[in-house]
Design an enzyme around this catalytic site. Structure first.
Site, PDB file in Angstrom:
ATOM      1  N   SER A  46      12.926  -1.793   1.020  1.00 11.93           N
ATOM      2  CA  SER A  46      12.535  -1.012  -0.216  1.00 11.93           C
ATOM      3  C   SER A  46      12.227   0.236  -0.233  1.00 11.93           C
ATOM      4  O   SER A  46      11.961   0.886  -1.027  1.00 11.93           O
ATOM      5  CB  SER A  46      11.464  -1.922  -0.859  1.00 11.93           C
ATOM      6  OG  SER A  46      11.974  -2.890  -1.452  1.00 11.93           O
TER       7      SER A  46
ATOM      8  N   LYS B 173       3.412   4.161  -5.358  1.00 12.13           N
ATOM      9  CA  LYS B 173       3.968   2.803  -5.931  1.00 12.13           C
ATOM     10  C   LYS B 173       3.073   1.998  -6.683  1.00 12.13           C
ATOM     11  O   LYS B 173       1.799   1.888  -6.074  1.00 12.13           O
ATOM     12  CB  LYS B 173       4.798   2.124  -4.611  1.00 12.13           C
ATOM     13  CG  LYS B 173       5.677   0.856  -5.273  1.00 12.13           C
ATOM     14  CD  LYS B 173       6.208   0.413  -3.859  1.00 12.13           C
ATOM     15  CE  LYS B 173       7.189  -0.838  -4.136  1.00 12.13           C
ATOM     16  NZ  LYS B 173       8.014  -1.371  -2.965  1.00 12.13           N
TER      17      LYS B 173
ATOM     18  N   SER C 277      12.845  -1.936  -3.687  1.00 12.30           N
ATOM     19  CA  SER C 277      12.290  -1.831  -4.845  1.00 12.30           C
ATOM     20  C   SER C 277      11.229  -0.675  -5.136  1.00 12.30           C
ATOM     21  O   SER C 277      10.842  -0.508  -6.237  1.00 12.30           O
ATOM     22  CB  SER C 277      10.958  -3.250  -4.637  1.00 12.30           C
ATOM     23  OG  SER C 277      10.305  -2.897  -3.557  1.00 12.30           O
TER      24      SER C 277
HETATM   25  N1  GLN Z   1      15.728  -6.038  -1.719  1.00  9.45           N
HETATM   26  C1  GLN Z   1      14.668  -6.932  -0.664  1.00  9.45           C
HETATM   27  C2  GLN Z   1      14.266  -7.964  -1.608  1.00  9.45           C
HETATM   28  O1  GLN Z   1      14.601  -8.198  -2.705  1.00  9.45           O
HETATM   29  C3  GLN Z   1      13.729  -6.096  -0.158  1.00  9.45           C
HETATM   30  C4  GLN Z   1      12.523  -5.878  -1.196  1.00  9.45           C
HETATM   31  C5  GLN Z   1      11.369  -5.226  -0.494  1.00  9.45           C
HETATM   32  O2  GLN Z   1      11.609  -4.561   0.827  1.00  9.45           O
HETATM   33  N2  GLN Z   1      10.356  -5.037  -0.981  1.00  9.45           N
HETATM   34  O3  GLN Z   1      13.401  -8.822  -1.282  1.00  9.45           O
END
Ligand code: GLN
Length: 486
Positions: A178, A79, A154
């Site tokens: 994410s 990532k 994400s």
């Molecule tokens: N969808 C969640 C957010 O928008 C989780 C994101 C994540 O785990 N980095 O914060």
């Protein structure tokens, strides 16, 4: 044999037994990326030259029968939130568009010292804020199962790359879902370890009190394999305790007879897609057939978790994003007249809409007069959510739930309604607030789209969720289904 379909463990064994070379494997993955990534958009940066020379180095060592780490020669995608020395690391943000870090994140260091092959850096929602992959500052990632749909986020690129066989495994981060949610949307296996299990040193911080790092893999056995290599104490991250790292690959082989699996009623509410619900319930039945006991449980504060998260996360974001000020690194609007203009111009043009939204919400929630009403309240809710899990885990080993209320939605569907994206995190956020571990693994299809189940475990009890997941994959084959990218 399709070398790019092998799991990481199969790749390790094949390299060890000299069935193929790391160079062959690496080339195969690069070919796959070149054929399909124009449609998927999983990668921000390809690391072709370094990957190939690392692969050749490993091959030479294998030829001379030198002993190597298990990760040696295996192509991994990382990532773009992880700092990789000498390779652009952007966080998918325009503010770091050309940023090349002078050091490696601890996990990246481990992989490099193990002679792992870093094939490229994957796309994500900007600084990990989002759940669809559409918030990337550069371009969205598409779901390999249906390119008109989101891959989840994400860790969008990391999940899509594994699903599309563009790497043997990948690394993602999970703050509120994410890793688990994109794995579920793409038919991959994703492990969110316990908070502190894997060092976060050198990974760009989003919500420091929740951020975790974990693998996205082709099956549960690989998740165990990779976790074993990256978990443990790191002096550079004070949230990593000395807690012993279990022999996960050994542990998962034990059967699950008598394992107590809880099914929380708060995860089967209105709004959960009918097919998703049925998939989770048939997984529960499968576990029963395997000798586990499935028990109804209750986690009463579940419905408050999303609201608390979307105060805590932006609050920490408003502080963590302050470092991108145009002075020290990244984008810098130096032609601005005054210092304040420099800050404002840099952030205005460097950050995307979601990042700006969270900075504003967080700054508001932390400001005097509002702190008690928002931030403090949210932290109290967080304690209640944690206590729900603590209590349930007194006589339950694993909790089984959906990962997401629905399968992957269409790109653009929620663009004007961020709240809808936030609400979709309802089943992944509670475990994040509690700091416990969670595993997402393929369990069926709804309308041709992958649907995962989530297994939640006690703090530092990754071995038990991995065991349950591994045993499930011994009697099911959902994880072996591959997309036909069109
Ligand atoms: N969808 C969640 C957010 O928008 C989780 C994101 C994540 O785990 N980095 O914060």
């Amino acid at each position: 044999m399709d070398l790019n379909k092998l799991t990481a463990l199969e790749t390790f064994e094949g390299l060890r037994d000299k069935k193929f070379s790391s160079e062959e494997i690496t080339k195969k993955y690069l070919e796959q990326i070149k054929s399909f990534d124009s449609k998927v958009g999983a990668f921000i940066t390809l690391n072709e030259t370094e990957a190939l020379s690392q692969a050749k180095l490993v091959d030479a060592k294998i030829k001379h029968n030198e002993s190597l780490s298990p990760l040696a020669g295996i192509p991994v995608a990382i990532k773009d939130l992880f700092c990789t020395k000498g390779i652009k690391s952007t966080g998918a943000s325009k503010i770091l568009e050309n940023y090349v870090p002078p050091y490696d994140a601890s996990v990246v260091k481990t992989i490099r010292e193990s002679k792992g092959v870093i094939i490229g850096k994957t796309n994500l929602d900007e600084f990990a804020m989002g759940g669809s992959g559409e918030n990337s500052g550069f371009f969205p990632t598409h779901n390999p199962w249906d390119i008109s749909r989101v891959p989840g986020g994400s860790s969008s690129g990391s999940a899509a790359a594994v699903a599309a066989d563009m790497c043997a495994y990948s690394l993602g981060t999970d703050t509120g879902g994410s890793i688990r949610q994109p794995a579920s949307f793409c038919n991959a296996t994703g492990l969110k370890p316990t908070y502190g299990r894997v060092s976060r040193y050198g990974v760009m911080a989003m919500t420091s009190s929740l951020d975790t790092i974990g693998p996205i893999t082709k099956n549960v056995e690989d998740a165990a394999f990779i976790l074993q290599q990256i978990a443990g104490r790191d002096e550079k991250d004070s949230t990593t305790p000395a807690e012993k790292v279990d022999d996960y690959l050994q542990e998962i082989k034990k059967d699950i007879k008598g394992l107590r699996i809880g099914l929380p009623k708060e995860y089967f509410i209105e709004g959960v897609d009918e097919e998703v619900r049925n998939i989770i319930l048939s997984a529960a039945k499968k576990f029963e057939e395997m000798g586990a006991e499935v028990i109804d449980v209750s986690l009463p504060h579940t419905d408050l978790a999303v609201a608390a998260y979307y105060i805590i996360c932006p609050s920490e974001v408003s502080s963590n994003m302050a470092r991108y000020d145009g002075i020290r690194y990244g984008l810098s609007k130096r032609d601005s007249r005054e210092l304040l203009d420099l800050y404002l111009d840099t952030k205005t043009s460097g950050f995307g809409a979601e990042v700006k939204r969270r900075i504003m919400i967080g700054t508001y929630a932390l400001s005097s007069g509002y702190y008690d009403a928002y931030y403090k309240k949210a932290m109290q809710v967080r304690t209640l959510v944690k206590q729900d899990f603590d209590k349930t885990f007194e006589d339950i080993d694993v909790i089984l739930t959906p990962v997401s209320p629905t399968p992957a939605w269409k790109l653009g569907e929620n663009t004007n309604n961020p709240l809808k994206d936030y609400l979709a995190d309802i089943f992944t956020i509670p475990a994040s607030l509690a700091g416990i571990c969670g595993l997402s693994l393929p369990a069926g299809f709804a309308g041709g789209l992958p649907v995962g189940i989530q297994l939640l475990g006690k703090r530092f009890d990754e071995k038990t969720i991995l065991r349950a997941g591994y045993q499930y994959q011994q009697v099911t084959s959902w994880h072996n289904k591959k997309p036909d990218i069109k």
